[in-house]
Scaffold this motif. Structure first.
Motif, PDB file in Angstrom:
ATOM      1  N   SER A  96       0.837  -1.195   0.000  1.00 21.55           N
ATOM      2  CA  SER A  96       0.000   0.000   0.000  1.00 21.55           C
ATOM      3  C   SER A  96       0.871   1.245   0.000  1.00 21.55           C
ATOM      4  O   SER A  96       2.008   1.228   0.471  1.00 21.55           O
ATOM      5  CB  SER A  96      -0.947   0.011   1.200  1.00 21.55           C
ATOM      6  OG  SER A  96      -0.226  -0.046   2.409  1.00 21.55           O
ATOM      7  N   ARG A 109      -4.523   6.400   1.906  1.00 23.99           N
ATOM      8  CA  ARG A 109      -3.945   5.062   1.747  1.00 23.99           C
ATOM      9  C   ARG A 109      -4.632   4.381   0.580  1.00 23.99           C
ATOM     10  O   ARG A 109      -5.859   4.392   0.476  1.00 23.99           O
ATOM     11  CB  ARG A 109      -4.155   4.237   3.006  1.00 23.99           C
ATOM     12  CG  ARG A 109      -3.696   2.810   2.844  1.00 23.99           C
ATOM     13  CD  ARG A 109      -4.016   1.988   4.053  1.00 23.99           C
ATOM     14  NE  ARG A 109      -3.765   0.585   3.761  1.00 23.99           N
ATOM     15  CZ  ARG A 109      -3.862  -0.377   4.632  1.00 23.99           C
ATOM     16  NH1 ARG A 109      -4.202  -0.114   5.870  1.00 23.99           N
ATOM     17  NH2 ARG A 109      -3.621  -1.614   4.283  1.00 23.99           N
ATOM     18  N   GLU A 111      -4.280   0.609  -1.519  1.00 21.12           N
ATOM     19  CA  GLU A 111      -3.613  -0.682  -1.635  1.00 21.12           C
ATOM     20  C   GLU A 111      -3.370  -1.014  -3.089  1.00 21.12           C
ATOM     21  O   GLU A 111      -4.224  -0.790  -3.937  1.00 21.12           O
ATOM     22  CB  GLU A 111      -4.451  -1.794  -1.002  1.00 21.12           C
ATOM     23  CG  GLU A 111      -4.469  -1.749   0.495  1.00 21.12           C
ATOM     24  CD  GLU A 111      -5.186  -2.942   1.106  1.00 21.12           C
ATOM     25  OE1 GLU A 111      -5.653  -3.824   0.352  1.00 21.12           O
ATOM     26  OE2 GLU A 111      -5.283  -2.980   2.342  1.00 21.12           O
TER      27      GLU A 111
END
Length: 116
Positions: A96, A109, A111
């Motif tokens: 990530s 964030r 991934e």
């Protein structure tokens, strides 16, 4: 003279912070083949930003960061690229990209996904 005055004001007045956006191009990673994973971060101001790649929650320290580039609107962009050769032991690992910036209430964030 008026134009120079206005340009001078633009340099003195504080700019409004702009939150970064991020994207990770989707691509597959083949076992035993070197692969590069770029995390593109753009549209942020001021230019101070922290971008990290993580593997299963651990910071990867050997990623390559481009120099921030200024956009015509005064915001910045950069890319953090992680390159490695996946092996069978990487199967199931989650990668990530995390971005921290003054204009964000919480870090971003995204991934990349799991190694196959």
């Amino acid at each position: 003279f008026l134009l120079l005055f206005l340009l001078g004001l633009n340099l003195i007045l504080p700019r409004i912070p702009a939150a970064p956006r991020l994207s990770i191009p989707r691509r597959s990673a083949g076992t035993d083949t070197a692969s590069s994973f770029p995390c593109h971060v753009w549209g942020f101001y001021p230019g101070d930003v922290t971008v990290t790649w993580l593997r299963d929650g651990r910071v990867l320290t050997n990623a390559t960061r481009s120099a921030p580039q200024r956009n015509p609107d005064g915001t910045f962009n950069l890319t953090l690229t992680y390159t490695f050769t996946p092996t069978m032991s990487d199967s199931g690992s989650i990668f990530s990209c995390h971005v921290s910036h003054a204009a964000l209430a919480q870090p971003l964030r995204e991934e990349w996904g799991r190694c196959a």
